[in-house]
Write a protein that holds these residues in place. Structure first.
Motif, mmCIF file in Angstrom:
data_model
loop_
_atom_site.group_PDB
_atom_site.id
_atom_site.type_symbol
_atom_site.label_atom_id
_atom_site.label_comp_id
_atom_site.label_asym_id
_atom_site.label_seq_id
_atom_site.Cartn_x
_atom_site.Cartn_y
_atom_site.Cartn_z
ATOM 1 N N LYS A 182 0.837 -1.210 0.000
ATOM 2 C CA LYS A 182 0.000 0.000 0.000
ATOM 3 C C LYS A 182 0.870 1.258 0.000
ATOM 4 N N PHE A 183 1.887 1.287 0.861
ATOM 5 C CA PHE A 183 2.704 2.492 0.958
ATOM 6 C C PHE A 183 3.624 2.637 -0.256
ATOM 7 N N GLU A 184 4.034 1.522 -0.818
ATOM 8 C CA GLU A 184 4.807 1.610 -2.078
ATOM 9 C C GLU A 184 3.930 2.235 -3.167
ATOM 10 N N ASP A 185 2.689 1.745 -3.272
ATOM 11 C CA ASP A 185 1.786 2.278 -4.302
ATOM 12 C C ASP A 185 1.488 3.764 -4.086
ATOM 13 N N MET A 186 1.533 4.178 -2.829
ATOM 14 C CA MET A 186 1.284 5.597 -2.541
ATOM 15 C C MET A 186 2.533 6.448 -2.803
ATOM 16 N N GLY A 187 3.623 5.772 -3.145
ATOM 17 C CA GLY A 187 4.851 6.494 -3.486
ATOM 18 C C GLY A 187 5.610 7.001 -2.263
ATOM 19 N N LEU A 188 5.381 6.399 -1.096
ATOM 20 C CA LEU A 188 6.059 6.876 0.108
ATOM 21 C C LEU A 188 7.439 6.236 0.241
ATOM 22 N N GLU A 189 8.319 6.952 0.877
ATOM 23 C CA GLU A 189 9.650 6.389 1.135
ATOM 24 C C GLU A 189 9.546 5.341 2.247
ATOM 25 N N ILE A 190 10.088 4.145 1.952
ATOM 26 C CA ILE A 190 10.028 3.062 2.941
ATOM 27 C C ILE A 190 11.446 2.655 3.298
ATOM 28 N N ARG A 191 11.752 2.657 4.585
ATOM 29 C CA ARG A 191 13.084 2.248 5.038
ATOM 30 C C ARG A 191 12.945 1.024 5.934
ATOM 31 N N GLU A 192 14.059 0.337 6.093
ATOM 32 C CA GLU A 192 14.029 -0.831 6.966
ATOM 33 C C GLU A 192 14.550 -0.438 8.347
ATOM 34 N N THR A 193 13.981 -1.055 9.377
ATOM 35 C CA THR A 193 14.531 -0.864 10.716
ATOM 36 C C THR A 193 14.602 -2.218 11.396
ATOM 37 N N THR A 194 15.702 -2.474 12.111
ATOM 38 C CA THR A 194 15.818 -3.802 12.729
ATOM 39 C C THR A 194 14.774 -3.969 13.818
ATOM 40 N N SER A 195 14.457 -2.895 14.523
ATOM 41 C CA SER A 195 13.475 -3.019 15.601
ATOM 42 C C SER A 195 12.629 -1.754 15.670
ATOM 43 N N HIS A 196 11.348 -1.931 15.975
ATOM 44 C CA HIS A 196 10.496 -0.746 16.118
ATOM 45 C C HIS A 196 10.836 0.016 17.393
ATOM 46 N N ASN A 197 11.650 -0.613 18.252
ATOM 47 C CA ASN A 197 12.032 0.063 19.491
ATOM 48 C C ASN A 197 13.172 1.036 19.311
ATOM 49 N N GLN A 198 13.918 0.886 18.249
ATOM 50 C CA GLN A 198 15.029 1.817 18.047
ATOM 51 C C GLN A 198 15.117 2.194 16.578
ATOM 52 N N VAL A 199 14.271 3.126 16.202
ATOM 53 C CA VAL A 199 14.293 3.611 14.833
ATOM 54 C C VAL A 199 15.317 4.736 14.759
ATOM 55 N N ARG A 200 16.264 4.579 13.876
ATOM 56 C CA ARG A 200 17.323 5.583 13.803
ATOM 57 C C ARG A 200 17.128 6.479 12.579
ATOM 58 N N ASN A 201 17.838 7.572 12.599
ATOM 59 C CA ASN A 201 17.917 8.471 11.437
ATOM 60 C C ASN A 201 16.601 9.120 11.041
ATOM 61 N N ILE A 202 15.749 9.409 11.998
ATOM 62 C CA ILE A 202 14.578 10.237 11.668
ATOM 63 C C ILE A 202 15.135 11.607 11.285
ATOM 64 N N PRO A 203 14.721 12.132 10.135
ATOM 65 C CA PRO A 203 15.319 13.378 9.666
ATOM 66 C C PRO A 203 15.106 14.556 10.636
#
Ligand code: SF4
Length: 343
Positions: free
Chosen positions: A29-50
């Motif tokens: 769904k988010f790919e079709d919406m053209g959104l940027e999708i990144r990988e994160t190893t854990s939802h507890n430590q998401v890094r590099n939020i702009p």
């Protein structure tokens, strides 16, 4: 104020989330919406939020959606509104200045949605069995405004239908968003209480940016009532400001003008006065430095709390005046309503 449904600016996904059908659906769904999708190893430590500063990072995090797997399946308790908090999501895109998520979520203000919904519901089933034959209530909005993201995930709709089939479970949640159309045809069987958070115009105008305007919330409440859901309102935070008595009276007048007769015999109100803790005040002043929210310790009454962190509430006289005024308005406009608590 926000009229359009939430669309994330950035999406993170845990690889494990793709082991669940909802994870795959959301990624597509988010790919079709053209959104940027990144990988994160854990939802507890998401890094590099702009963002160059904490202030910018905080704002960007609140428009970032993380798709993850909920590992902790032990539910917290959720008094006084329910027996358990059911964790479908964490975080919110709203910017209410007083919001307690600012302290409870600390450095992780991004929004998380969990795709292992069946495991979460299985756990709920276990809690229901432990308490049988008592009814067990689950609150779905302790750590998020779940309705605000549900047009994307439909997790809540699934849960409403699950509890619709359950003899001993009840679902409840509260929202400040009006994007409810996809929930109107859910087979709820009267077992979900759909609540809206409402307030005097002043409070909404100055302290609730990024949420739906009151008129749209009330119109959504009308639709929900017409769809046969038991309805409820949380008035929170009840906040003393110039003209507060009229402000709250107008709120009840508007509700009275909009709601169908059929909703009025099974309607609940929960009343929560404004409160703050010292740590909350610090974080609010950091996140919303220009806020008009008054948090003057000298003008409040201190109430001891859990973990040694007490809260500042209104004086006895003010509390009494608030309670009397709001309860009398409710009695005038909704004589058959149940006031569940004032706190
Ligand atoms: S809508 Fe609710 S959860 Fe979201 S920021 Fe406002 S108070 Fe917090």
């Amino acid at each position: 104020m926000k009229n359009k449904p939430f669309v994330p600016q950035l999406v993170y996904i845990e690889p494990r989330a793709l082991e669940y059908p909802l994870g795959v659906t959301l990624k597509k769904k988010f790919e079709d919406m053209g959104l940027e999708i990144r990988e994160t190893t854990s939802h507890n430590q998401v890094r590099n939020i702009p963002g160059d500063t904490d202030f910018q990072k905080y704002r960007n995090a609140k428009s970032t959606l993380v798709i993850g797997v909920r590992k902790t399946l032990k539910f917290d308790s959720s008094k006084p509104s329910a027996e358990y908090a059911i964790p479908f999501a964490t975080g919110c895109m709203g910017h209410c200045h007083y919001c307690y998520l600012q302290t409870t979520m600390g450095s992780k203000p991004y929004i998380r949605t969990y795709v292992n919904v069946e495991e979460i519901l299985d756990q709920a089933q276990q809690y229901m069995e432990e308490r049988a034959p008592l009814i067990t209530r689950f609150e779905a909005s302790c750590t998020s405004d779940i309705v605000g993201i549900d047009h994307l995930t439909h997790t809540l709709k699934h849960a409403i239908e699950y509890f619709g089939q359950s003899e001993l479970g009840r679902l409840r949640f509260v929202t400040k968003f009006h994007h409810v159309d996809h929930l109107l045809d859910a087979k709820h069987n009267g077992r979900t209480r759909f609540r809206f958070s409402v307030n005097a115009d002043y409070v909404i105008k100055y302290f609730e940016p990024g949420t739906s305007p009151l008129d749209l919330r009330i119109d959504a409440a009308r639709k929900v009532a017409e769809a046969g859901y038991p309805l409820g309102f949380i008035v929170a935070p009840i906040y003393i400001h110039e003209g507060w008595q009229e402000g709250y009276r107008e709120l009840f007048e508007k509700l009275d003008a909009a709601l169908p007769q059929s909703a009025r015999d099974d309607i609940t109100f929960e009343l929560i006065q404004h409160r703050f803790t010292k740590p909350a005040k610090r974080v609010i002043e950091k996140n919303y430095p220009k806020t008009k929210l008054e948090m003057n310790e000298e003008e409040r009454r201190y109430k001891w709390g859990r973990y040694g962190i007490g809260k500042y509430i209104y004086s006895k006289e003010e509390e009494h005046a608030l309670r009397e005024s709001l309860e009398s308005d409710i009695d005038t406009y909704f004589p058959n309503a149940k006031i569940e608590y004032f706190t």
